[in-house]
Design a protein around this motif. Structure first.
Motif, PDB file in Angstrom:
ATOM      1  N   CYS A  62      91.491 -33.839  45.335  1.00  0.00           N
ATOM      2  CA  CYS A  62      92.279 -34.828  45.193  1.00  0.00           C
ATOM      3  C   CYS A  62      93.433 -34.696  44.475  1.00  0.00           C
ATOM      4  CB  CYS A  62      91.697 -36.149  44.530  1.00  0.00           C
ATOM      5  SG  CYS A  62      90.778 -35.521  43.041  1.00  0.00           S
ATOM      6  N   HIS A  63      94.248 -35.944  44.381  1.00  0.00           N
ATOM      7  CA  HIS A  63      95.829 -36.046  43.809  1.00  0.00           C
ATOM      8  C   HIS A  63      96.641 -35.921  44.752  1.00  0.00           C
ATOM      9  CE1 HIS A  63      95.257 -36.720  39.883  1.00  0.00           C
ATOM     10  NE2 HIS A  63      94.348 -35.737  39.567  1.00  0.00           N
ATOM     11  N   ARG A  64      97.524 -36.870  44.935  1.00  0.00           N
ATOM     12  CA  ARG A  64      98.840 -36.690  45.997  1.00  0.00           C
ATOM     13  C   ARG A  64      98.319 -36.327  47.425  1.00  0.00           C
ATOM     14  NH1 ARG A  64     102.502 -38.389  47.076  1.00  0.00           N
ATOM     15  NH2 ARG A  64     104.213 -36.924  46.883  1.00  0.00           N
ATOM     16  N   ILE A  65      97.348 -37.012  48.039  1.00  0.00           N
ATOM     17  CA  ILE A  65      96.892 -36.868  49.272  1.00  0.00           C
ATOM     18  C   ILE A  65      96.877 -38.113  50.057  1.00  0.00           C
ATOM     19  CG2 ILE A  65      95.516 -36.004  51.129  1.00  0.00           C
ATOM     20  CD1 ILE A  65      94.400 -34.059  48.659  1.00  0.00           C
ATOM     21  N   GLY A  84      89.417 -36.830  48.154  1.00  0.00           N
ATOM     22  CA  GLY A  84      89.400 -38.026  47.456  1.00  0.00           C
ATOM     23  C   GLY A  84      90.696 -38.316  47.296  1.00  0.00           C
ATOM     24  N   MET A  85      90.779 -40.134  47.304  1.00  0.00           N
ATOM     25  CA  MET A  85      92.208 -40.748  47.170  1.00  0.00           C
ATOM     26  C   MET A  85      91.712 -41.798  46.177  1.00  0.00           C
ATOM     27  SD  MET A  85      93.283 -40.823  51.064  1.00  0.00           S
ATOM     28  CE  MET A  85      92.972 -39.310  52.146  1.00  0.00           C
ATOM     29  N   GLY A  86      92.930 -42.204  45.417  1.00  0.00           N
ATOM     30  CA  GLY A  86      92.620 -43.364  44.742  1.00  0.00           C
ATOM     31  C   GLY A  86      93.746 -44.335  45.186  1.00  0.00           C
ATOM     32  N   ARG A  87      94.978 -44.069  44.677  1.00  0.00           N
ATOM     33  CA  ARG A  87      96.116 -45.226  44.721  1.00  0.00           C
ATOM     34  C   ARG A  87      96.369 -45.328  46.531  1.00  0.00           C
ATOM     35  NH1 ARG A  87     100.427 -41.847  41.974  1.00  0.00           N
ATOM     36  NH2 ARG A  87      99.332 -39.989  42.983  1.00  0.00           N
ATOM     37  N   PRO A  88      96.140 -44.377  47.343  1.00  0.00           N
ATOM     38  CA  PRO A  88      96.340 -44.899  48.815  1.00  0.00           C
ATOM     39  C   PRO A  88      95.627 -46.062  49.312  1.00  0.00           C
ATOM     40  CG  PRO A  88      96.231 -42.670  48.574  1.00  0.00           C
ATOM     41  CD  PRO A  88      95.794 -43.026  47.095  1.00  0.00           C
ATOM     42  N   CYS A 117     100.702 -49.415  39.372  1.00  0.00           N
ATOM     43  CA  CYS A 117      99.034 -48.958  38.962  1.00  0.00           C
ATOM     44  C   CYS A 117      99.062 -48.022  37.548  1.00  0.00           C
ATOM     45  CB  CYS A 117      98.462 -48.135  40.400  1.00  0.00           C
ATOM     46  SG  CYS A 117      99.515 -46.837  40.747  1.00  0.00           S
ATOM     47  N   LEU A 118      99.471 -46.726  37.505  1.00  0.00           N
ATOM     48  CA  LEU A 118      99.156 -46.187  36.396  1.00  0.00           C
ATOM     49  C   LEU A 118      99.899 -46.604  35.524  1.00  0.00           C
ATOM     50  CD1 LEU A 118      98.515 -42.659  38.288  1.00  0.00           C
ATOM     51  CD2 LEU A 118      96.882 -43.822  36.679  1.00  0.00           C
ATOM     52  N   ASP A 119     101.390 -46.787  35.534  1.00  0.00           N
ATOM     53  CA  ASP A 119     102.325 -47.392  34.549  1.00  0.00           C
ATOM     54  C   ASP A 119     101.719 -48.681  34.019  1.00  0.00           C
ATOM     55  OD1 ASP A 119     104.067 -45.344  34.709  1.00  0.00           O
ATOM     56  OD2 ASP A 119     105.332 -46.356  36.204  1.00  0.00           O
TER      57      ASP A 119
END
Ligand SMILES: Cc1cc2nc3c(=O)[nH]c(=O)nc-3n(C[C@H](O)[C@H](O)[C@H](O)COP(=O)(O)OP(=O)(O)OC[C@H]3O[C@@H](n4cnc5c(N)ncnc54)[C@H](O)[C@@H]3O)c2cc1C
Ligand SMILES: Cc1cc2nc3c(=O)[nH]c(=O)nc-3n(C[C@H](O)[C@H](O)[C@H](O)COP(=O)(O)O)c2cc1C
Ligand code: SF4
Length: 437
Positions: A62-65, A84-88, A117-119
């Motif tokens: 995951c991360h940046r996909i 794995g994806m979160g933000r998308p 999101c993260l900020d």
């Protein structure tokens, strides 16, 4: 912890009976940015790949996909068994369905801007998404058909105007959008130019193609004025005319050695070997990085030369960092005050790598042919420069909104033409107004 050590742990975990291993690059412990836009897509897939070669249990990367083709390629290559994806899924909760149905162009891609999101996590604010303000607020932002379809004009094709126009059309209104320039996107086109900010291109592309998909009539290259708008007799007008750069009253600003951040970004102007950027907000920092990379070896050239053995890798990397000498002068005590915490940290990391000098609490007083005279700690000092770049903020373009006051039944304004800020406010205000009309 090093990758070799993690590989040993993964094998031990498999022996101990775990059924799946999710490989991330670390989180608060990581010394490199993980999630920000400057992290190239798929950067950390190699970590999962190294483990996938050693274990039989499924391995997740995951991360940046953020894109289905990249995800599919990782699986086809056997680098991981799952992605794995979160933000998308915050940006587009329909992502998996659209990908499965082959509706790739309809996927609203996460830009990795982190802003909402993260900020938001780090500043204890409500989590949602810059480009999908309905995320986690689906009920409040539901699209309800308009009780009475109206003829609506949207003026300005930046993110605010585009978001408003597409939502109004989705609700059944008859919408025409006027954009004075020959292309859609507004300032977001500039925001996509500095190094590591290119994901914004996809936000412009998605918003533009949605306008056509939902039937907005788009008039490019047409500047709207009050007379023209009144003649068209719309039921409602949404003014989204954005902002333009502020012009500070600094003596010497008209000199031939002075340029504006927006034009430096847009045209890649050739500047001198020593450059002072006045203003250390987001635009100043990003423009400083853009300038620092101009004239240095490009990453592509470095790989080309190093992989052919013409340069050793270390020298090639060093040469990518040898651009003009850039200094940022900032009045406040910190640069990047208008940036989210994650992006500010990664931007500072890149500015340090490029040895960009930062002087805070420095007020520019005069520009001369030698550089910028600034006040710092009660004394005047000179920041030597061949070129000076101005990045001191923007002011709202309120002329059309003011001229329409009282002339038509419904006139609204949204985005930077209310107050110059970011896409977060521009898109959220657009989303709210378009649900009200
Ligand atoms: C270099 C740079 C970096 C940035 N980085 C970020 C970032 O990382 N994150 C972020 O959230 N924001 C960023 N921003 C700010 C963000 O781009 C703006 O807040 C956002 O674009 C505002 O959207 P808007 O639609 O209100 O206005 P704009 O984007 O300014 O769009 C207004 C549009 O209206 C058009 N227009 C104006 N007058 C008329 C008229 N009379 N008739 C027809 N058309 C007209 C203009 O041509 C323009 O296309 C950045 C901005 C810049 C310049
Ligand atoms: C709003 C938000 C909060 C997160 N909080 C944490 C956290 O507290 N700890 C952690 O290890 N990862 C956290 N993550 C990271 C995710 O678990 C996941 O690894 C990451 O989002 C995947 O990358 P992607 O978003 O680019 O797909 C968070 C992600 C988001 C979007
Ligand atoms: S706020 Fe930015 S990073 Fe977060 S989900 Fe939305 S587009 Fe992605």
């Amino acid at each position: 912890m090093r990758h070799d050590e993690v590989k040993l742990i993964a094998q031990a975990l498999e022996r101990a009976g775990v059924n799946l291993i999710n490989v991330t690059a670390g989180w608060h412990q990581a010394f490199l940015p993980l999630s920000t836009m400057d992290v190239p897509r798929g950067t950390y897939v190699y970590l999962a790949e190294g483990i996938n070669q050693l274990v039989k249990v499924p391995v997740v990367t995951c991360h940046r996909i953020n894109n289905p083709f990249l995800a599919e390629q990782i699986l086809v290559n056997g680098q991981a068994d799952m992605v794995g994806m979160g933000r998308p899924f915050l940006t587009d909760p329909e992502w998996p369905r659209k990908a499965a149905e082959g509706r790739f162009d309809e996927i609203r891609q996460c830009t990795a801007c982190d802003q909402r999101c993260l900020d938001a996590v780090f500043s204890l604010k409500e989590i949602t998404c810059t480009f999908n303000p309905a995320a986690l607020r689906e009920k409040q932002f539901a699209i309800i058909p308009a009780p009475k379809p109206k003829k609506v004009l949207v003026i300005g094709g930046g993110p605010a105007g585009m978001e408003a126009a597409r939502t109004l059309a989705q609700r059944g209104h008859q919408v025409t959008l006027y954009e004075k320039s020959p292309k859609l996107g507004g300032q977001l086109n500039l925001a996509a130019i500095p190094p590591g900010r290119g994901e914004f291109v996809h936000a412009v592309r998605w918003l533009s193609s949605e306008l056509y998909r939902v039937g907005v009539k788009v008039e490019l290259g047409k500047e709207a004025d009050a007379e023209m708008v009144k003649k068209l007799k719309p039921d409602a007008v949404v003014v989204a005319t954005g902002a333009t750069p502020l012009r500070p009253a600094i003596p010497g600003i008209d000199g031939g050695n002075v340029a504006w951040a927006w034009e430096v970004l847009e045209h890649g102007l050739a500047l001198g070997k020593r450059v002072v950027v006045i203003g250390g907000g987001a635009v100043g920092m990003e423009t400083a990085l853009f300038i620092a990379k101009q004239g240095a070896m490009s990453a592509d050239a470095a790989v080309f030369l190093a992989s052919a053995g013409a340069l050793d890798a270390e020298t090639a990397v060093k040469m990518t960092l040898q651009g003009p000498r850039v200094t940022i002068l900032e009045m406040l005590d910190r640069i990047g005050q208008d940036m989210g915490v994650t992006t500010r940290a990664s931007m500072r990391h890149h500015l340090r790598l490029h040895e960009v000098k930062v002087v805070t609490r420095a007020t520019a007083r005069r520009i001369t042919d030698k550089g910028v005279i600034y006040e710092h700690g009660g004394k005047e000092e000179l920041a030597e420069a061949d070129s000076v770049v101005i990045a001191v903020g923007s002011k709202p373009e309120t002329g059309l909104y003011d001229a329409l006051q009282g002339a038509l039944p419904e006139v609204y304004r949204i985005g930077d033409c209310v107050k110059a800020r970011t896409c977060c406010e521009a898109i959220e205000e657009a989303a709210l107004i378009a649900r009200k009309i």
